[in-house]
Design a protein around this motif. Structure first.
Motif, PDB file in Angstrom:
ATOM      1  N   LEU A  76      10.211  35.109   6.280  1.00  0.00           N
ATOM      2  CA  LEU A  76       9.070  34.391   6.846  1.00  0.00           C
ATOM      3  C   LEU A  76       7.958  35.360   7.252  1.00  0.00           C
ATOM      4  N   GLN A  77       8.337  36.515   7.780  1.00  0.00           N
ATOM      5  CA  GLN A  77       7.327  37.510   8.136  1.00  0.00           C
ATOM      6  C   GLN A  77       6.611  38.032   6.892  1.00  0.00           C
ATOM      7  N   LEU A  78       7.372  38.234   5.814  1.00  0.00           N
ATOM      8  CA  LEU A  78       6.765  38.698   4.574  1.00  0.00           C
ATOM      9  C   LEU A  78       5.800  37.646   4.013  1.00  0.00           C
ATOM     10  N   LEU A  79       6.179  36.392   4.091  1.00  0.00           N
ATOM     11  CA  LEU A  79       5.277  35.329   3.657  1.00  0.00           C
ATOM     12  C   LEU A  79       3.984  35.344   4.464  1.00  0.00           C
ATOM     13  N   ARG A 100       1.785  38.262   3.498  1.00  0.00           N
ATOM     14  CA  ARG A 100       1.147  38.095   2.182  1.00  0.00           C
ATOM     15  C   ARG A 100       0.216  36.877   2.132  1.00  0.00           C
ATOM     16  N   GLY A 101       0.154  36.131   3.217  1.00  0.00           N
ATOM     17  CA  GLY A 101      -0.687  34.946   3.237  1.00  0.00           C
ATOM     18  C   GLY A 101      -0.177  33.826   2.355  1.00  0.00           C
ATOM     19  N   LEU A 102       1.139  33.718   2.219  1.00  0.00           N
ATOM     20  CA  LEU A 102       1.758  32.710   1.364  1.00  0.00           C
ATOM     21  C   LEU A 102       2.302  31.576   2.233  1.00  0.00           C
ATOM     22  N   GLU A 103       1.755  30.395   2.058  1.00  0.00           N
ATOM     23  CA  GLU A 103       2.179  29.258   2.859  1.00  0.00           C
ATOM     24  C   GLU A 103       3.502  28.668   2.389  1.00  0.00           C
ATOM     25  N   ARG A 104       3.693  28.644   1.058  1.00  0.00           N
ATOM     26  CA  ARG A 104       4.840  27.917   0.497  1.00  0.00           C
ATOM     27  C   ARG A 104       5.252  28.573  -0.808  1.00  0.00           C
ATOM     28  N   VAL A 123      16.380  30.122   5.105  1.00  0.00           N
ATOM     29  CA  VAL A 123      14.944  29.859   5.168  1.00  0.00           C
ATOM     30  C   VAL A 123      14.653  28.401   4.853  1.00  0.00           C
ATOM     31  N   ALA A 124      15.294  27.868   3.812  1.00  0.00           N
ATOM     32  CA  ALA A 124      15.047  26.483   3.418  1.00  0.00           C
ATOM     33  C   ALA A 124      15.458  25.495   4.502  1.00  0.00           C
ATOM     34  N   ALA A 125      16.499  25.829   5.251  1.00  0.00           N
ATOM     35  CA  ALA A 125      16.986  24.931   6.294  1.00  0.00           C
ATOM     36  C   ALA A 125      16.144  24.999   7.563  1.00  0.00           C
ATOM     37  N   THR A 126      15.670  26.185   7.899  1.00  0.00           N
ATOM     38  CA  THR A 126      14.981  26.357   9.178  1.00  0.00           C
ATOM     39  C   THR A 126      13.458  26.281   9.065  1.00  0.00           C
ATOM     40  N   ALA A 127      12.929  26.492   7.865  1.00  0.00           N
ATOM     41  CA  ALA A 127      11.480  26.405   7.671  1.00  0.00           C
ATOM     42  C   ALA A 127      11.201  25.628   6.382  1.00  0.00           C
ATOM     43  N   PRO A 128      11.582  24.353   6.330  1.00  0.00           N
ATOM     44  CA  PRO A 128      11.469  23.585   5.080  1.00  0.00           C
ATOM     45  C   PRO A 128      10.040  23.477   4.569  1.00  0.00           C
ATOM     46  N   GLU A 129       9.076  23.578   5.463  1.00  0.00           N
ATOM     47  CA  GLU A 129       7.676  23.472   5.047  1.00  0.00           C
ATOM     48  C   GLU A 129       7.205  24.691   4.254  1.00  0.00           C
ATOM     49  N   ARG A 130       8.016  25.772   4.256  1.00  0.00           N
ATOM     50  CA  ARG A 130       7.638  26.990   3.537  1.00  0.00           C
ATOM     51  C   ARG A 130       8.287  27.092   2.158  1.00  0.00           C
ATOM     52  N   LEU A 161      24.129  22.672   5.621  1.00  0.00           N
ATOM     53  CA  LEU A 161      23.602  22.491   4.268  1.00  0.00           C
ATOM     54  C   LEU A 161      22.776  21.227   4.135  1.00  0.00           C
ATOM     55  N   SER A 162      23.163  20.182   4.832  1.00  0.00           N
ATOM     56  CA  SER A 162      22.469  18.901   4.697  1.00  0.00           C
ATOM     57  C   SER A 162      21.045  18.941   5.214  1.00  0.00           C
ATOM     58  N   SER A 163      20.693  19.988   5.964  1.00  0.00           N
ATOM     59  CA  SER A 163      19.321  20.094   6.481  1.00  0.00           C
ATOM     60  C   SER A 163      18.357  20.674   5.448  1.00  0.00           C
ATOM     61  N   ILE A 164      18.862  21.123   4.300  1.00  0.00           N
ATOM     62  CA  ILE A 164      18.009  21.649   3.243  1.00  0.00           C
ATOM     63  C   ILE A 164      17.383  20.483   2.476  1.00  0.00           C
TER      64      ILE A 164
END
Length: 228
Positions: free
Chosen positions: A45-48, A51-55, A71-78, A161-164
């Motif tokens: 997430l820090q690297l994103l 780099r200015g990468l939203e998603r 990452v997919a589970a905790t920051a699904p918007e990314r 897993l179900s939160s992905i």
């Protein structure tokens, strides 16, 4: 976004990028010396942000796949789409990984390299490829590898897993002894609408040994269009 896996570098993806570079913007990076997958996920997430990468879409092998799950589970918007290859929601007996971490800190990687490489590739793999990855392994900083072993030991994600939410492709390999196909089956059962493909004649680094088939599967998954 293409993380490395335990004991490899960004060169893990050398056999694949030629299939993707004409149609995809690629970001390869090395996993850091972190003792938990949570910390590895925060690095992503820090690297994103840097780099200015939203998603992005994430494609990870082994520990890189675990990081992608987190990452997919905790920051699904990314996360747009997800590819989880030769990975697991729980990598076997934690004590074995902790023992390996202690051994590497004491003796380095040379003494266990051949055993690890035997799990990464089948006997059919090209000798020069095997030799190249063995060099990557033994040149890995000992603390980076040991910390990665501790992250693997602590990883237990089955109940999350179900939160992905991202469309997910899971790739397993018939001869992978580290994360056999049943590990992929468990992931697919846990992630809504995930799909599993099992590649023949490949072991843990299936993206290398079956580069064309692996790369095609990833490209097709990333190009798929959701129908409402």
């Amino acid at each position: 976004m293409l993380p490395s896996s335990l004991g490899t570098t960004t060169k893990l993806w050398d056999a694949n990028v030629g299939y993707w570079s004409d149609t995809l913007q690629l970001l390869r990076y090395n996993l850091g010396a972190r003792r938990s997958v949570d910390e590895l996920g925060e690095d992503v997430l820090q690297l994103l942000d840097d780099r200015g990468l939203e998603r992005v879409s994430l494609c990870g092998v082994s520990l890189g796949g675990a990081t992608a799950m987190r990452v997919a589970a905790t920051a699904p918007e990314r996360v747009d789409r997800l590819v989880l290859a030769c990975t697991s929601a729980r990598f076997g007996d934690p004590e074995q990984w902790l023992e390996r971490a202690a051994l590497v800190r004491q003796q380095g990687l040379e003494s266990i390299a051949d055993g690890i490489i035997a799990r990464w590739f089948t006997d059919r793999a090209l000798r020069e490829v095997v030799a190249r990855f063995r060099r990557q392994l033994v040149e890995t900083p000992h603390e980076t590898y040991a910390a990665g072993c501790e992250a693997v030991a602590r990883w237990d994600f089955g109940d999350r897993l179900s939160s992905i939410q991202a469309p997910t492709l899971v790739i397993a390999a018939t001869e992978d002894r580290t994360t056999p196909p049943d590990h992929g089956e468990l992931i697919v059962r846990g992630i809504p609408n995930a799909k599993l493909v099992v590649l023949p004649e490949a072991a843990h680094l299936a993206n290398v040994e079956q580069a064309e088939a692996f790369s095609r599967l990833v490209a097709e998954h990333l190009a798929a269009v959701e129908v409402a």
